[in-house]
Design a protein around this motif. Structure first.
Motif, PDB file in Angstrom:
ATOM      1  N   GLU A  98      19.296  63.725   4.237  1.00 21.48           N
ATOM      2  CA  GLU A  98      18.766  63.074   3.033  1.00 21.48           C
ATOM      3  C   GLU A  98      18.968  61.558   3.044  1.00 21.48           C
ATOM      4  N   ASP A  99      19.839  61.074   3.911  1.00 21.80           N
ATOM      5  CA  ASP A  99      20.092  59.628   3.999  1.00 21.80           C
ATOM      6  C   ASP A  99      18.943  58.873   4.659  1.00 21.80           C
ATOM      7  N   ASP A 101      15.169  57.709   4.974  1.00 22.38           N
ATOM      8  CA  ASP A 101      13.876  57.522   4.331  1.00 22.38           C
ATOM      9  C   ASP A 101      12.826  57.593   5.438  1.00 22.38           C
TER      10      ASP A 101
END
Length: 125
Positions: A98-99, A101
């Motif tokens: 999730e870190d 982008d």
């Protein structure tokens, strides 16, 4: 089995999942990139010049996605950090999937590829 595949298989979770995801993004975004196993880690080269590599630094709890010419990209992509006081390399530190982008990372890959293609050599410092 290729050494680079063994490298990924031998990683512990969550690092293995993060690395395999980053690998797939690199290979799918830049079909011209060549995956190589050098210095016991995976490198992604363009025109025989290293562009990015994936590593886990000793004593760290994240995957280090390091751009060889990162110093030239850090203003445009503030996600790139100067970890370990490196002169030229800048990296993204990922503790979880999730870190990352994905859209910004794909843009960064295209910019790094374009920059490297215009350079005579990857390491200039």
């Amino acid at each position: 089995m290729k050494p680079v595949d063994e490298y990924f298989i031998n990683q512990k979770e969550p690092y293995q999942s993060i690395m395999l995801y980053v690998r797939s993004l690199i290979l799918n975004t830049l079909p011209e990139v060549i995956e190589r196993y050098s210095y016991k880690i995976p490198f992604y080269n363009i025109d025989k010049k290293p562009m990015v590599y994936i590593n886990i630094l000793k004593g760290r709890d994240y995957v280090d996605v390091a751009f060889v010419q990162g110093v030239l990209l850090e203003k445009q992509f503030p996600i790139l950090k100067n970890d370990n006081k490196r002169k030229q390399v800048r990296s993204i530190q990922l503790k979880a999937l999730e870190d990352l982008d994905q859209e910004n990372f794909v843009e960064l890959l295209h910019e790094a590829s374009s920059l490297l293609s215009k350079s005579k050599k990857a390491w200039f410092v």
